[in-house]
Design a protein around this motif. Structure first.
Motif, short mmCIF file in Angstrom:
data_model
loop_
_atom_site.label_atom_id
_atom_site.label_comp_id
_atom_site.label_asym_id
_atom_site.label_seq_id
_atom_site.Cartn_x
_atom_site.Cartn_y
_atom_site.Cartn_z
N PRO A 48 16.60 15.99 -2.85
CA PRO A 48 15.21 15.53 -2.90
C PRO A 48 15.07 14.16 -3.56
O PRO A 48 15.94 13.72 -4.32
CB PRO A 48 14.50 16.61 -3.72
CG PRO A 48 15.57 17.32 -4.45
CD PRO A 48 16.86 17.15 -3.71
N MET A 49 13.96 13.53 -3.25
CA MET A 49 13.70 12.17 -3.71
C MET A 49 12.23 12.04 -4.12
O MET A 49 11.37 12.63 -3.46
CB MET A 49 13.81 11.26 -2.48
CG MET A 49 14.83 10.21 -2.50
SD MET A 49 14.60 9.24 -0.97
CE MET A 49 16.22 9.34 -0.34
N VAL A 50 11.99 11.29 -5.15
CA VAL A 50 10.63 10.86 -5.45
C VAL A 50 10.61 9.35 -5.21
O VAL A 50 11.51 8.64 -5.65
CB VAL A 50 10.24 11.14 -6.91
CG1 VAL A 50 8.87 10.53 -7.23
CG2 VAL A 50 10.22 12.64 -7.19
N VAL A 51 9.62 8.88 -4.46
CA VAL A 51 9.51 7.43 -4.22
C VAL A 51 8.15 6.97 -4.74
O VAL A 51 7.11 7.37 -4.23
CB VAL A 51 9.65 7.09 -2.71
CG1 VAL A 51 9.66 5.58 -2.52
CG2 VAL A 51 10.92 7.70 -2.13
N ALA A 52 8.20 6.17 -5.78
CA ALA A 52 6.95 5.64 -6.38
C ALA A 52 6.76 4.21 -5.90
O ALA A 52 7.64 3.37 -6.03
CB ALA A 52 7.05 5.68 -7.91
N THR A 53 5.59 3.96 -5.29
CA THR A 53 5.30 2.63 -4.74
C THR A 53 3.90 2.22 -5.18
O THR A 53 3.19 2.99 -5.82
CB THR A 53 5.32 2.64 -3.19
OG1 THR A 53 4.15 3.33 -2.73
CG2 THR A 53 6.56 3.34 -2.64
N TRP A 54 3.49 1.04 -4.74
CA TRP A 54 2.10 0.61 -4.95
C TRP A 54 1.34 0.70 -3.63
O TRP A 54 0.45 -0.10 -3.35
CB TRP A 54 2.06 -0.81 -5.51
CG TRP A 54 2.69 -0.93 -6.86
CD1 TRP A 54 3.94 -1.40 -7.14
CD2 TRP A 54 2.13 -0.55 -8.12
NE1 TRP A 54 4.19 -1.35 -8.49
CE2 TRP A 54 3.09 -0.83 -9.12
CE3 TRP A 54 0.91 0.01 -8.52
CZ2 TRP A 54 2.88 -0.57 -10.47
CZ3 TRP A 54 0.69 0.25 -9.87
CH2 TRP A 54 1.66 -0.03 -10.83
N LEU A 55 1.71 1.66 -2.79
CA LEU A 55 1.06 1.87 -1.50
C LEU A 55 0.40 3.25 -1.50
O LEU A 55 0.82 4.15 -2.22
CB LEU A 55 2.09 1.86 -0.36
CG LEU A 55 2.89 0.58 -0.15
CD1 LEU A 55 3.99 0.81 0.88
CD2 LEU A 55 1.96 -0.54 0.31
N TYR A 56 -0.60 3.42 -0.60
CA TYR A 56 -1.11 4.77 -0.39
C TYR A 56 0.05 5.63 0.12
O TYR A 56 0.88 5.17 0.92
CB TYR A 56 -2.24 4.77 0.63
CG TYR A 56 -3.50 4.10 0.16
CD1 TYR A 56 -4.17 4.56 -0.98
CD2 TYR A 56 -4.04 3.02 0.85
CE1 TYR A 56 -5.33 3.94 -1.41
CE2 TYR A 56 -5.21 2.40 0.41
CZ TYR A 56 -5.85 2.87 -0.72
OH TYR A 56 -7.00 2.27 -1.16
N PRO A 57 0.10 6.92 -0.29
CA PRO A 57 1.24 7.77 0.10
C PRO A 57 1.47 7.84 1.61
O PRO A 57 2.61 7.88 2.07
CB PRO A 57 0.88 9.14 -0.48
CG PRO A 57 0.03 8.80 -1.67
CD PRO A 57 -0.77 7.59 -1.28
N ARG A 58 0.37 7.84 2.42
CA ARG A 58 0.56 7.93 3.88
C ARG A 58 1.27 6.68 4.41
O ARG A 58 2.16 6.77 5.27
CB ARG A 58 -0.81 8.12 4.55
CG ARG A 58 -0.77 8.22 6.05
CD ARG A 58 -2.12 8.69 6.62
NE ARG A 58 -2.22 8.41 8.02
CZ ARG A 58 -3.06 7.53 8.56
NH1 ARG A 58 -3.90 6.85 7.80
NH2 ARG A 58 -3.08 7.33 9.85
#
Ligand code: SF4
Ligand code: SF4
Length: 237
Positions: free
Chosen positions: A59-69
């Motif tokens: 599994p992975m968590v990806v944290a960005t500055w974008l909406y999740p979709r």
């Protein structure tokens, strides 16, 4: 578990500080590496980073500055599936601590690797294939050959970098709200915000019909045809 933090594409010390603190905290909480990567939307399609990310097991968590979709479909367009991938918008959290608390991660300890070299900004459409009906209207509409078909006949953004900077026009034409421009924050529906979908308005339909000389076909095409037929019948009477 791998924890990935995608850097902001802005000169924003507060965001950079948030990312660094989140990386430090996450390294104390996950067993695998914490990776800091460039802003995922801007990473070129042939960049080796995508291969690296695809090869990660578990599994992975990806944290960005974008909406999740938006983040989800950028990742999926590079073969990083949604199963086992949790996407987080760091903008939704008041602090790195709150952000980490929202992650489905267990105890452990890891290390931080920073792979986030500066990269050139890009601008291109991201298709949400859970909504796309493969109608082909984006392809008909675009003057710059951004869209084409893959071998199975599915519409793809085959030449994404042909897209004109700052233009989200085809997102307004798509009858199914499948096209996103994740950085178009002026209109959250176009950027992929939760709970809102971009829908074509009359101006977009008119532009489509002027440009392509064909009728814009909405999601209820059969109903639209019936109404047109009725209108014609009534005009004839
Ligand atoms: S216009 Fe929208 S629904 Fe039609 S092919 Fe393009 S992305 Fe898919
Ligand atoms: S925004 Fe404009 S240039 Fe870019 S893909 Fe859509 S129609 Fe083509």
């Amino acid at each position: 578990m791998t924890f990935i933090i995608a850097r902001t594409d802005e000169e924003d010390p507060a965001r950079t500080e948030f990312e660094d603190r989140l990386a430090e905290l996450a390294a104390g909480r996950v067993e695998a590496d914490v990776l800091i990567v460039p802003h995922i939307y801007h990473v070129a399609h042939n960049d080796p980073l995508w291969q690296n990310l695809c090869s990660i097991d578990g599994p992975m968590v990806v944290a960005t500055w974008l909406y999740p979709r938006g983040a989800e479909w950028v990742l999926r367009s590079h073969g990083i599936g949604s199963a086992g991938v949790q996407t987080l918008n760091m903008a939704d959290f008041g602090s790195p601590e709150e952000c980490l608390d929202a992650c489905e991660i267990g105890p452990g300890s890891g290390s931080v690797r920073d792979l986030s070299d500066r990269i050139e900004p890009r601008w291109y459409p991201v298709i949400d294939y859970s909504r796309c009906a493969n109608c082909g209207q984006c392809r008909q509409f675009c003057l710059f050959d951004v869209y084409g078909e893959d071998e199975a006949g599915a519409i793809r953004a085959v030449a994404p970098d042909n897209c004109k900077d700052g233009c989200p026009a085809c997102a307004r034409v798509c009858p199914h709200g499948a096209i996103m421009f994740p950085l178009y924050l002026r209109d959250p529906a176009v950027a992929g915000a939760p709970g809102v979908i971009a829908e074509p308005d009359e101006a977009a339909k008119r532009l489509f019909e002027e440009r392509t000389k064909t009728k814009h076909v909405g999601p209820n095409a059969a109903l639209d045809d019936l109404i047109d037929d009725l209108e014609q019948l009534m005009e004839g009477n």
